[in-house]
Write an enzyme that holds these catalytic residues in place. Structure first.
Site, PDB file in Angstrom:
ATOM      1  N   HIS A  61      -9.404  -5.987   8.358  1.00 18.94           N
ATOM      2  CA  HIS A  61      -8.532  -6.465   7.341  1.00 18.94           C
ATOM      3  C   HIS A  61      -9.447  -7.721   6.481  1.00 18.94           C
ATOM      4  O   HIS A  61      -9.669  -7.974   5.166  1.00 18.94           O
ATOM      5  CB  HIS A  61      -7.542  -7.458   7.738  1.00 18.94           C
ATOM      6  CG  HIS A  61      -6.733  -8.843   6.632  1.00 18.94           C
ATOM      7  ND1 HIS A  61      -6.473  -7.777   5.329  1.00 18.94           N
ATOM      8  CD2 HIS A  61      -6.302  -9.967   6.672  1.00 18.94           C
ATOM      9  CE1 HIS A  61      -5.470  -9.049   5.073  1.00 18.94           C
ATOM     10  NE2 HIS A  61      -5.763 -10.107   6.008  1.00 18.94           N
ATOM     11  N   ARG A  84       2.367 -20.635  -3.149  1.00 18.34           N
ATOM     12  CA  ARG A  84       1.728 -20.109  -1.910  1.00 18.34           C
ATOM     13  C   ARG A  84       0.947 -18.164  -2.306  1.00 18.34           C
ATOM     14  O   ARG A  84       0.408 -17.898  -1.364  1.00 18.34           O
ATOM     15  CB  ARG A  84       3.200 -19.692  -1.059  1.00 18.34           C
ATOM     16  CG  ARG A  84       2.576 -18.598  -0.072  1.00 18.34           C
ATOM     17  CD  ARG A  84       3.602 -18.451   1.010  1.00 18.34           C
ATOM     18  NE  ARG A  84       3.659 -17.781   2.245  1.00 18.34           N
ATOM     19  CZ  ARG A  84       4.251 -17.137   3.408  1.00 18.34           C
ATOM     20  NH1 ARG A  84       6.035 -18.224   3.395  1.00 18.34           N
ATOM     21  NH2 ARG A  84       4.440 -16.632   4.534  1.00 18.34           N
ATOM     22  N   HIS A 104      -6.792  -5.623  -0.588  1.00 17.87           N
ATOM     23  CA  HIS A 104      -5.811  -5.211   0.221  1.00 17.87           C
ATOM     24  C   HIS A 104      -6.149  -3.564  -0.142  1.00 17.87           C
ATOM     25  O   HIS A 104      -6.203  -2.569   0.613  1.00 17.87           O
ATOM     26  CB  HIS A 104      -4.283  -5.466  -0.428  1.00 17.87           C
ATOM     27  CG  HIS A 104      -3.967  -6.032   0.758  1.00 17.87           C
ATOM     28  ND1 HIS A 104      -2.590  -6.914   0.636  1.00 17.87           N
ATOM     29  CD2 HIS A 104      -3.784  -6.544   2.611  1.00 17.87           C
ATOM     30  CE1 HIS A 104      -2.573  -7.720   1.645  1.00 17.87           C
ATOM     31  NE2 HIS A 104      -3.629  -7.591   2.798  1.00 17.87           N
ATOM     32  N   ASN A 116      -3.835 -16.143  -1.365  1.00 11.60           N
ATOM     33  CA  ASN A 116      -3.698 -14.123  -1.782  1.00 11.60           C
ATOM     34  C   ASN A 116      -4.774 -14.530  -2.066  1.00 11.60           C
ATOM     35  O   ASN A 116      -5.464 -12.968  -2.773  1.00 11.60           O
ATOM     36  CB  ASN A 116      -2.728 -13.600  -2.502  1.00 11.60           C
ATOM     37  CG  ASN A 116      -1.580 -13.075  -1.586  1.00 11.60           C
ATOM     38  OD1 ASN A 116      -1.538 -12.315  -0.898  1.00 11.60           O
ATOM     39  ND2 ASN A 116       0.177 -13.578  -2.018  1.00 11.60           N
ATOM     40  N   GLU A 164     -10.630 -15.035   6.748  1.00 13.19           N
ATOM     41  CA  GLU A 164      -9.358 -16.662   5.847  1.00 13.19           C
ATOM     42  C   GLU A 164      -9.353 -17.439   6.344  1.00 13.19           C
ATOM     43  O   GLU A 164      -8.824 -18.077   5.287  1.00 13.19           O
ATOM     44  CB  GLU A 164      -8.280 -16.010   6.767  1.00 13.19           C
ATOM     45  CG  GLU A 164      -7.623 -14.206   7.281  1.00 13.19           C
ATOM     46  CD  GLU A 164      -7.070 -13.926   5.682  1.00 13.19           C
ATOM     47  OE1 GLU A 164      -6.473 -15.168   4.539  1.00 13.19           O
ATOM     48  OE2 GLU A 164      -6.493 -12.439   5.148  1.00 13.19           O
ATOM     49  N   ARG A 179      20.970  -7.029  12.533  1.00  7.81           N
ATOM     50  CA  ARG A 179      20.453  -8.389  11.440  1.00  7.81           C
ATOM     51  C   ARG A 179      20.307  -9.132  11.817  1.00  7.81           C
ATOM     52  O   ARG A 179      20.192 -10.538  11.659  1.00  7.81           O
ATOM     53  CB  ARG A 179      21.676  -8.307  10.989  1.00  7.81           C
ATOM     54  CG  ARG A 179      23.044  -6.871  10.331  1.00  7.81           C
ATOM     55  CD  ARG A 179      23.849  -7.978   9.513  1.00  7.81           C
ATOM     56  NE  ARG A 179      24.671  -6.757   9.250  1.00  7.81           N
ATOM     57  CZ  ARG A 179      25.995  -6.324   9.520  1.00  7.81           C
ATOM     58  NH1 ARG A 179      26.651  -6.552  10.303  1.00  7.81           N
ATOM     59  NH2 ARG A 179      26.022  -4.740   8.972  1.00  7.81           N
ATOM     60  N   LYS A 189      -2.862 -23.820   5.485  1.00  4.82           N
ATOM     61  CA  LYS A 189      -1.601 -22.798   5.527  1.00  4.82           C
ATOM     62  C   LYS A 189      -0.594 -23.148   5.241  1.00  4.82           C
ATOM     63  O   LYS A 189       0.846 -23.209   4.797  1.00  4.82           O
ATOM     64  CB  LYS A 189      -1.917 -21.699   6.093  1.00  4.82           C
ATOM     65  CG  LYS A 189      -0.356 -20.122   6.296  1.00  4.82           C
ATOM     66  CD  LYS A 189      -0.849 -19.408   6.465  1.00  4.82           C
ATOM     67  CE  LYS A 189       0.263 -17.832   5.737  1.00  4.82           C
ATOM     68  NZ  LYS A 189      -0.550 -17.162   6.489  1.00  4.82           N
ATOM     69  N   GLU A 223       6.883 -18.017  -2.125  1.00  2.00           N
ATOM     70  CA  GLU A 223       5.824 -17.328  -2.751  1.00  2.00           C
ATOM     71  C   GLU A 223       6.557 -16.600  -3.790  1.00  2.00           C
ATOM     72  O   GLU A 223       6.337 -16.013  -4.675  1.00  2.00           O
ATOM     73  CB  GLU A 223       5.048 -15.801  -1.755  1.00  2.00           C
ATOM     74  CG  GLU A 223       4.111 -15.423  -2.532  1.00  2.00           C
ATOM     75  CD  GLU A 223       3.227 -14.464  -2.041  1.00  2.00           C
ATOM     76  OE1 GLU A 223       1.842 -15.123  -1.109  1.00  2.00           O
ATOM     77  OE2 GLU A 223       3.744 -13.278  -1.774  1.00  2.00           O
ATOM     78  N   HIS A 245      -7.099 -11.091  -2.199  1.00  2.00           N
ATOM     79  CA  HIS A 245      -5.883 -10.130  -1.674  1.00  2.00           C
ATOM     80  C   HIS A 245      -5.877  -8.600  -2.147  1.00  2.00           C
ATOM     81  O   HIS A 245      -5.292  -8.002  -1.968  1.00  2.00           O
ATOM     82  CB  HIS A 245      -5.273 -10.894  -0.700  1.00  2.00           C
ATOM     83  CG  HIS A 245      -5.221 -11.198   0.740  1.00  2.00           C
ATOM     84  ND1 HIS A 245      -6.663 -11.892   1.303  1.00  2.00           N
ATOM     85  CD2 HIS A 245      -4.612 -11.339   2.087  1.00  2.00           C
ATOM     86  CE1 HIS A 245      -6.374 -12.876   2.031  1.00  2.00           C
ATOM     87  NE2 HIS A 245      -5.265 -12.150   2.253  1.00  2.00           N
ATOM     88  N   LYS A 268       6.238 -14.501   7.118  1.00  2.00           N
ATOM     89  CA  LYS A 268       6.241 -13.195   6.317  1.00  2.00           C
ATOM     90  C   LYS A 268       5.864 -12.041   7.758  1.00  2.00           C
ATOM     91  O   LYS A 268       4.904 -11.965   8.390  1.00  2.00           O
ATOM     92  CB  LYS A 268       4.867 -12.840   5.644  1.00  2.00           C
ATOM     93  CG  LYS A 268       4.732 -13.524   4.264  1.00  2.00           C
ATOM     94  CD  LYS A 268       3.453 -13.160   3.952  1.00  2.00           C
ATOM     95  CE  LYS A 268       3.944 -13.617   2.401  1.00  2.00           C
ATOM     96  NZ  LYS A 268       2.173 -13.448   1.314  1.00  2.00           N
TER      97      LYS A 268
END
Length: 354
Positions: free
Chosen positions: A259, A231, A242, A235, A179, A115, A217, A227, A238, A137
């Protein structure tokens, strides 16, 4: 470079980073340290990190093969079993030494083992330094679908050692640069302009630009950690990028895209959508396409590839209520979230890219 503090952790740089890491290890007194690395960073970076760590805490190195293909639940299962076998308890810590795959994967493994146990990120790629390791993330891919499984959970601290960039292939440096270029487009036109030609830049100049990207960032994430709003602007490029990255991963007949290479294509296409939907300057849009093409070249995307790539958009994490949500630009430094576009416009964006 001055350390950067966030609400939950601090980002330290170069020599200061190792001093902060040693002070942290001394203060917290973990039961055991586990170092996660891939074959490359275990060879090129881990020995240097160990040479700068001053602790008597027992450690083990967990090594995986390099590559996006390793960012999956099967690898997580193997790591969870190894942690259990090696006696990791809730007072253990995982130190992730590597690029975005390692920081995403290691952060997720730590966040879910018993956990949640603490983790520390030492990013070694440009992409991880300016993006992947920052913001909390963590996660893995679901098949070829990017980052479908994960949690947002912050590290104890981050150590950014820019000397590791000397170990990177040029292609990986270009991937990370995408990025940074994105940060300029969504946040700071002056920064975007300064990034377009780095041919005369020194290492000190690059350090400064990396520092600026991290600040950008960090400031965006601080406003919206989970997000829900601003935020999402991170993206940009992306949504389509992606999908293209996933499609090329899934089809072995194509050369795998890094990427940043896929996101560069996504930013060109989403710039076209910005022109069509938000009256973004067409002239500026052509300049943006020219900049990305000059850095990343051209990738052949056949007409027959377009429909299956568009189909993959439905898995984007920003989608809500069945809508595919894009981040588009009203102007450089002025993004707009939750933009909905039609499929015909996406096909037109492919044509603009080609």
């Amino acid at each position: 470079m001055t350390s950067i503090s966030t609400q939950d952790y601090t980002i330290h740089f170069n020599e200061t980073g190792y001093k902060a890491l040693n002070e942290h290890l001394k203060a917290v007194r973990y039961s055991k340290v586990f170092i996660l690395a891939d074959e490359n960073t275990n060879m090129d970076c881990v020995p240097f990190v160990l040479g700068n760590i001053d602790t008597e805490i027992e450690y083990d190195i967990l090594e995986i093969e390099p590559g996006e293909e390793q960012k999956n639940l099967d690898i997580c299962l193997g790591l969870w079993e190894t942690l259990s076998e090696y006696g990791a308890d809730r007072k253990s810590v995982i130190i992730n030494i590597g690029g975005g795959v390692i920081t995403d994967l290691g952060g997720f493994v730590a966040s879910t083992y018993k956990r949640g146990i603490p983790f520390i990120n030492i990013p070694t790629s440009l992409l991880a330094m300016v993006d992947a390791s920052i913001g909390g993330k963590t996660g893995v891919d679901l098949g070829h679908l990017k980052n479908q499984i994960g949690v947002i959970n912050t590290p104890e601290l981050i150590v950014v050692d820019t000397s590791f960039l000397a170990t990177l292939p040029q292609l990986e440096m270009r991937s990370g640069l995408a990025e940074m270029l994105k940060h300029g487009l969504i946040f700071d036109e002056d920064y975007w302009n300064r990034l377009q030609d780095l041919s005369a830049s020194t290492l000190a100049d690059l350090d400064g630009l990396i520092y600026e990207s991290i600040i950008i960032k960090k400031n965006i994430v601080a406003q919206d950690p989970t997000e829900q709003g601003v935020r999402k602007t991170l993206n940009y490029g992306h949504t389509i990028g992606h999908a293209i990255e996933s499609y090329f991963l899934e089809h072995s007949e194509y050369k795998r895209l890094l990427h940043g290479e896929a996101i560069a294509i996504g930013m060109i296409m989403e710039t076209y959508l910005s022109i069509k939907y938000l009256d973004f300057s067409a002239e500026e849009g052509k300049k943006i396409k020219s900049v990305f093409k000059s850095i990343y070249g051209h990738v052949t995307i056949l007409d027959s590839d377009q429909a299956p790539i568009i189909e993959l958009l439905k898995y984007d994490k920003k989608n809500e209520h069945g809508n595919i949500n894009f981040v588009l630009l009203e102007a450089i430094g002025k993004p707009k979230v939750n933009c909905i576009v039609d499929n015909n416009s996406i096909i037109e964006a492919f044509e603009f890219y080609n």
